[in-house]
Design a protein around this motif. Structure first.
Motif, short mmCIF file in Angstrom:
data_model
loop_
_atom_site.label_atom_id
_atom_site.label_comp_id
_atom_site.label_asym_id
_atom_site.label_seq_id
_atom_site.Cartn_x
_atom_site.Cartn_y
_atom_site.Cartn_z
N HIS A 242 17.48 26.21 88.70
CA HIS A 242 16.86 24.90 88.90
C HIS A 242 17.85 23.91 89.54
CE1 HIS A 242 12.83 25.22 87.29
NE2 HIS A 242 13.26 25.83 86.22
N MET A 243 19.11 23.95 89.15
CA MET A 243 20.09 23.05 89.75
C MET A 243 20.24 23.34 91.24
SD MET A 243 23.09 22.39 86.89
CE MET A 243 23.58 24.10 86.66
N ARG A 244 20.32 24.61 91.59
CA ARG A 244 20.45 24.95 93.01
C ARG A 244 19.17 24.62 93.77
NH1 ARG A 244 24.47 29.17 95.55
NH2 ARG A 244 25.70 27.29 95.20
N ALA A 245 18.01 24.82 93.14
CA ALA A 245 16.75 24.46 93.79
C ALA A 245 16.67 22.96 94.03
CB ALA A 245 15.57 24.93 92.94
N ALA A 246 17.20 22.17 93.09
CA ALA A 246 17.19 20.72 93.26
C ALA A 246 18.01 20.31 94.48
CB ALA A 246 17.74 20.05 92.00
N VAL A 247 19.17 20.94 94.67
CA VAL A 247 20.00 20.63 95.83
C VAL A 247 19.29 21.03 97.12
CG1 VAL A 247 22.18 21.13 96.99
CG2 VAL A 247 22.15 20.77 94.52
N ALA A 248 18.68 22.22 97.11
CA ALA A 248 17.96 22.68 98.31
C ALA A 248 16.81 21.74 98.64
CB ALA A 248 17.44 24.10 98.09
N ALA A 249 16.04 21.35 97.64
CA ALA A 249 14.93 20.43 97.88
C ALA A 249 15.44 19.08 98.37
CB ALA A 249 14.10 20.26 96.60
N ARG A 251 18.15 18.58 100.14
CA ARG A 251 18.54 18.75 101.55
C ARG A 251 17.32 18.78 102.47
NH1 ARG A 251 23.44 22.79 102.72
NH2 ARG A 251 24.24 21.44 101.04
N MET A 252 16.19 19.22 101.92
CA MET A 252 14.93 19.22 102.68
C MET A 252 14.24 17.85 102.65
SD MET A 252 13.41 22.87 101.36
CE MET A 252 11.85 22.70 102.25
N GLN A 253 14.86 16.89 101.99
CA GLN A 253 14.30 15.54 101.84
C GLN A 253 13.00 15.54 101.05
OE1 GLN A 253 16.18 12.69 103.13
NE2 GLN A 253 17.51 14.47 102.90
N SER A 254 12.88 16.48 100.13
CA SER A 254 11.71 16.55 99.24
C SER A 254 12.12 15.97 97.89
CB SER A 254 11.23 18.00 99.10
OG SER A 254 10.11 18.07 98.25
N ALA A 255 12.04 14.64 97.78
CA ALA A 255 12.56 13.95 96.61
C ALA A 255 11.83 14.35 95.34
CB ALA A 255 12.48 12.44 96.81
N ASP A 256 10.52 14.45 95.39
CA ASP A 256 9.76 14.79 94.18
C ASP A 256 10.14 16.17 93.66
OD1 ASP A 256 8.49 12.37 94.28
OD2 ASP A 256 6.64 13.15 95.19
N ASP A 257 10.26 17.15 94.57
CA ASP A 257 10.64 18.50 94.16
C ASP A 257 12.06 18.51 93.60
OD1 ASP A 257 8.23 19.59 94.83
OD2 ASP A 257 8.89 20.43 96.74
N ALA A 258 12.96 17.80 94.26
CA ALA A 258 14.35 17.78 93.81
C ALA A 258 14.45 17.21 92.40
CB ALA A 258 15.20 16.95 94.77
N ARG A 259 13.75 16.13 92.14
CA ARG A 259 13.82 15.50 90.82
C ARG A 259 13.11 16.33 89.76
NH1 ARG A 259 13.03 10.14 94.22
NH2 ARG A 259 15.24 9.61 94.47
N ALA A 260 12.05 17.03 90.15
CA ALA A 260 11.36 17.91 89.20
C ALA A 260 12.28 19.05 88.77
CB ALA A 260 10.07 18.45 89.81
N HIS A 261 13.00 19.62 89.74
CA HIS A 261 13.94 20.70 89.39
C HIS A 261 15.09 20.18 88.54
CE1 HIS A 261 12.29 24.22 91.35
NE2 HIS A 261 12.06 23.53 92.45
N LEU A 262 15.54 18.97 88.81
CA LEU A 262 16.60 18.39 87.98
C LEU A 262 16.13 18.20 86.54
CD1 LEU A 262 18.51 15.63 90.01
CD2 LEU A 262 19.44 17.74 89.02
N ARG A 263 14.89 17.77 86.38
CA ARG A 263 14.36 17.60 85.01
C ARG A 263 14.31 18.94 84.28
NH1 ARG A 263 10.92 13.91 87.70
NH2 ARG A 263 9.26 15.46 87.87
N GLU A 264 13.87 19.98 84.96
CA GLU A 264 13.84 21.31 84.34
C GLU A 264 15.25 21.77 83.99
OE1 GLU A 264 11.31 23.06 83.45
OE2 GLU A 264 9.63 22.08 84.44
N ALA A 265 16.17 21.52 84.90
CA ALA A 265 17.56 21.91 84.65
C ALA A 265 18.14 21.16 83.46
CB ALA A 265 18.41 21.65 85.90
#
Length: 394
Positions: A242-249, A251-265
């Motif tokens: 999830h942490m790595r997915a948050a960084v990838a999201a 970098r893709m400028q997908s703020a909602d996805d990045a923050r969702a993965h951070l919450r899961e992490a």
């Protein structure tokens, strides 16, 4: 929109001009290329002819090749170990006969290699990994049952350590082969947490090729295929993904996805102790470092301001591996650059260099940040220039 190659050339030209402390008019006088043409090249709107490029390079004291492709690799002796590493993995599934020590002894050497990786000891890794991989290939080939699974687990961790050498020193084809070797070994080990760790490392390939969408899908697939995180090790593996997915999201400028993965992490990291799990540092402190990384990738000013302010209240503890701690200060410097604070960024990079000099010197994002810092300061900050030359950013 200008081609990426023209944009990159323009940035390198402007960085070299700033480092040489030349105005555009002074460069025009020295090179014979008009100021208007230099501005178009610098802005990425024109690509110079070979003759003009040669004249500009000569005036800047560099070469056309460095303006086109960037500065040469650093002179680390790690480069001398790469042919032997290539040789070692070429016949991974068809090893020659030879001695194999008890797995407990091999495991001690693998643990040392993992520690060298997270402490950024790349020279030592480059020297030692080929022979260790040779022995592990034989161990996997000769062992059976649970012994073979343990040998495969050790091979996966060793391949990851070898990949650090290949990836950090920009041997991307070799890195991709070592990642596949790690995935193959994890499959033989029949270990879900190790398979998740291999998916985490595989994201390097997607980062390097800028295939962020497929990379993010691969991380999500790995999460879907994992068993429920009922153990600390599985929870740590899921948190890392999830942490790595948050960084990838991010970098893709997908703020909602990045923050969702951070919450899961965050939910998962709160359940585990901060330490290495299958070679990856996971825990509450690692989560804080990834928060900064995501803020930098998204580049939103409010988040950057908050992240930089947080750095005055929190710092990664010394118990964290050197590579992870130095990465925090690299990302802090990137945030400071985005906020237009090159001198503060220099302070952060100096801290990162003190922690893990090889990691910092070979980091592509460090070179990018330093090139920007040279342009922002117009080459007038000697400390930034010295850092940029040390890291081969100019």
């Amino acid at each position: 929109m200008p081609a990426p190659s023209a944009t990159s050339l323009g940035l390198r030209l402007e960085t070299a001009r700033a480092a040489a402390r030349l105005s555009r008019r002074e460069l025009a006088e020295r090179s014979g290329v008009s100021p208007s043409m230099l501005q178009k090249i610098g802005d990425g709107r024109r690509t110079p002819s070979d003759q003009a490029l040669g004249a500009i390079a000569t005036a800047l004291g560099t070469t056309p090749e460095e303006l086109l492709s960037g500065p040469a690799r650093t002179d680390s002796r790690v480069h001398q170990t790469i042919p032997e590493l290539r040789r070692a993995i070429a016949v991974y599934d068809l090893p020659e006969d030879g001695p194999v020590r008890p797995l407990a002894q091999i495991a001690a050497d693998v643990a040392t290699a993992v520690d060298d990786r997270v402490q950024s000891q790349y020279v030592r890794l480059g020297d030692q990994m080929p022979s260790l991989l040779d022995e592990l290939f034989r161990a996997v080939d000769q062992a059976r049952g649970r012994q073979r699974e343990e040998a495969a687990r050790l091979l996966a961790l060793a391949a990851r350590s070898a990949d650090a050498v290949a990836y950090k020193y920009d041997y991307r084809d070799l890195s991709a082969r070592l990642v596949e070797l790690m995935r193959w070994s994890a499959g033989l080990a029949d270990d879900p947490a190790l398979t998740a760790a291999a998916a985490y490392v595989r994201m390097e390939v997607y980062f390097a090729s800028r295939q962020l969408g497929p990379g993010l899908r691969s991380l999500r697939r790995a999460l879907d295929q994992m068993p429920a995180p009922t153990t600390e090790r599985l929870a740590a593996a899921a948190a890392a993904l999830h942490m790595r997915a948050a960084v990838a999201a991010g970098r893709m400028q997908s703020a909602d996805d990045a923050r969702a993965h951070l919450r899961e992490a965050e939910a998962l990291a709160s359940r585990v102790r901060e330490r290495l799990y299958d070679g990856t540092a996971v825990g509450p402190d690692s989560l804080e470092i990834h928060r900064l990384s995501v803020a930098v990738e998204l580049g939103e000013e409010a988040d950057l301001q908050e992240a930089v302010a947080a750095a005055t209240r929190w710092a990664p503890p010394r118990t964290l591996p050197a590579e992870r701690r130095s990465h925090y200060y690299i990302d802090l410097a990137r945030a400071q650059v985005q906020l237009g604070r090159p001198q503060h960024a220099a302070e952060s990079l100096l801290v990162a260099r003190q922690i893990a000099p090889l990691h910092v010197r070979e980091h592509g994002q460090v070179r990018t940040a330093l090139a920007t810092m040279v342009r922002l300061t117009r080459g007038r900050d000697e400390r930034i220039l010295a850092l940029a030359r040390w890291a081969k950013a100019v």
